[in-house]
Design an enzyme around this catalytic site. Structure first.
Site, PDB file in Angstrom:
ATOM      1  N   LYS A  11       3.305 -22.792 -13.408  1.00 12.46           N
ATOM      2  CA  LYS A  11       4.092 -21.560 -13.379  1.00 12.46           C
ATOM      3  C   LYS A  11       4.146 -20.898 -14.762  1.00 12.46           C
ATOM      4  O   LYS A  11       3.782 -21.513 -15.773  1.00 12.46           O
ATOM      5  CB  LYS A  11       5.497 -21.877 -12.837  1.00 12.46           C
ATOM      6  CG  LYS A  11       5.491 -22.364 -11.368  1.00 12.46           C
ATOM      7  CD  LYS A  11       6.918 -22.570 -10.848  1.00 12.46           C
ATOM      8  CE  LYS A  11       6.917 -23.024  -9.385  1.00 12.46           C
ATOM      9  NZ  LYS A  11       8.302 -23.149  -8.837  1.00 12.46           N
ATOM     10  N   TYR A  51       5.513 -17.115  -1.140  1.00  8.41           N
ATOM     11  CA  TYR A  51       6.809 -17.754  -0.905  1.00  8.41           C
ATOM     12  C   TYR A  51       7.536 -17.166   0.314  1.00  8.41           C
ATOM     13  O   TYR A  51       8.771 -17.226   0.381  1.00  8.41           O
ATOM     14  CB  TYR A  51       7.686 -17.637  -2.154  1.00  8.41           C
ATOM     15  CG  TYR A  51       7.391 -18.686  -3.217  1.00  8.41           C
ATOM     16  CD1 TYR A  51       7.560 -20.051  -2.950  1.00  8.41           C
ATOM     17  CD2 TYR A  51       6.972 -18.333  -4.488  1.00  8.41           C
ATOM     18  CE1 TYR A  51       7.320 -21.022  -3.919  1.00  8.41           C
ATOM     19  CE2 TYR A  51       6.725 -19.297  -5.469  1.00  8.41           C
ATOM     20  CZ  TYR A  51       6.906 -20.641  -5.176  1.00  8.41           C
ATOM     21  OH  TYR A  51       6.666 -21.596  -6.141  1.00  8.41           O
ATOM     22  N   ASN A 114      10.633 -23.998 -13.395  1.00 10.76           N
ATOM     23  CA  ASN A 114      10.456 -25.452 -13.218  1.00 10.76           C
ATOM     24  C   ASN A 114       8.996 -25.903 -13.269  1.00 10.76           C
ATOM     25  O   ASN A 114       8.616 -26.879 -12.627  1.00 10.76           O
ATOM     26  CB  ASN A 114      11.194 -25.943 -11.963  1.00 10.76           C
ATOM     27  CG  ASN A 114      10.626 -25.381 -10.686  1.00 10.76           C
ATOM     28  OD1 ASN A 114       9.718 -24.561 -10.711  1.00 10.76           O
ATOM     29  ND2 ASN A 114      11.151 -25.833  -9.558  1.00 10.76           N
ATOM     30  N   HIS A 117       4.323 -25.783  -9.117  1.00 16.86           N
ATOM     31  CA  HIS A 117       4.474 -25.772  -7.659  1.00 16.86           C
ATOM     32  C   HIS A 117       3.493 -26.775  -7.075  1.00 16.86           C
ATOM     33  O   HIS A 117       2.394 -26.937  -7.603  1.00 16.86           O
ATOM     34  CB  HIS A 117       4.148 -24.386  -7.079  1.00 16.86           C
ATOM     35  CG  HIS A 117       3.880 -24.438  -5.592  1.00 16.86           C
ATOM     36  ND1 HIS A 117       4.889 -24.398  -4.671  1.00 16.86           N
ATOM     37  CD2 HIS A 117       2.735 -24.603  -4.887  1.00 16.86           C
ATOM     38  CE1 HIS A 117       4.364 -24.526  -3.445  1.00 16.86           C
ATOM     39  NE2 HIS A 117       3.060 -24.649  -3.558  1.00 16.86           N
ATOM     40  N   GLU A 128      -1.761 -22.680   1.955  1.00 13.74           N
ATOM     41  CA  GLU A 128      -1.650 -22.265   0.543  1.00 13.74           C
ATOM     42  C   GLU A 128      -3.002 -22.282  -0.165  1.00 13.74           C
ATOM     43  O   GLU A 128      -3.291 -21.402  -0.983  1.00 13.74           O
ATOM     44  CB  GLU A 128      -0.638 -23.170  -0.182  1.00 13.74           C
ATOM     45  CG  GLU A 128       0.794 -22.932   0.309  1.00 13.74           C
ATOM     46  CD  GLU A 128       1.814 -23.849  -0.350  1.00 13.74           C
ATOM     47  OE1 GLU A 128       1.430 -24.676  -1.197  1.00 13.74           O
ATOM     48  OE2 GLU A 128       3.000 -23.730  -0.009  1.00 13.74           O
TER      49      GLU A 128
END
Ligand code: RTP
Ligand code: MG
Length: 141
Positions: A11, A51, A114, A117, A128
């Site tokens: 990320k 998402y 965070n 993913h 995905e």
């Protein structure tokens, strides 16, 4: 046990911290192979589509804002139980609750920023991977 593929995203926070290589080393040391990879600046539409399962959640706008805040590194990981193995390497969603030595414990700052993913099941992994990589650009080896 089966050979699986999973979609991993480093990320914007972790890309900004310049730890792509350190995170790749963890994948490699765990026996996961990078079989596709590209850096991208996601558009809002791409992040919202990715998402979409979280569309109704209170954190959705913050999540999308964060995911478009800078470039991300997107990769497909392949290996024995790749989905669970990657989730184990990542640690809990909230870095404060992540086990010592996990990617999130070591590199993440908050539940929003965070670091990584990872797909959470075979079905979501397939969706995905296809979302970001045409099959031709995945190099099993
Ligand atoms: P990811 O999908 O990014 O791998 O993370 P995850 O499975 O551990 O967590 P998930 O429940 O799928 O949530 C997706 C991302 O949304 C953000 N989030 N914020 N503020 C909150 O309560 C909250 N909950 C989730 C996190 O950035 C999480 O990675
Ligand atoms: Mg998730």
């Amino acid at each position: 046990m089966a050979i699986e593929r999973t979609l991993s995203i480093i990320k914007p926070d972790a890309v900004a911290k310049n730890v792509i290589g350190q995170i790749y080393t963890r994948f490699e040391n765990a026996g996961l192979k990078v079989v596709a990879a590209r850096m991208a600046q996601l558009s809002r539409a791409e992040a919202e589509g990715f998402y979409a399962v979280h569309r109704e959640r209170p954190f959705f706008k913050d999540l999308v804002d964060f995911m478009v805040s800078g470039p991300v590194m997107i990769q497909v990981l392949e290996g024995e139980s790749a989905i669970a193995k990657n989730r184990e390497l990542m640690g809990a969603t909230d870095p404060k609750k992540a086990d010592k030595g996990t990617i999130r414990a070591d590199f993440a700052d908050s539940i929003d920023a965070n670091a990584v993913h990872g797909s959470d099941a075979v079905e979501t992994a397939n969706v995905e991977v296809a979302y970001f990589f045409p099959a031709l650009n995945v190099y099993s080896r």
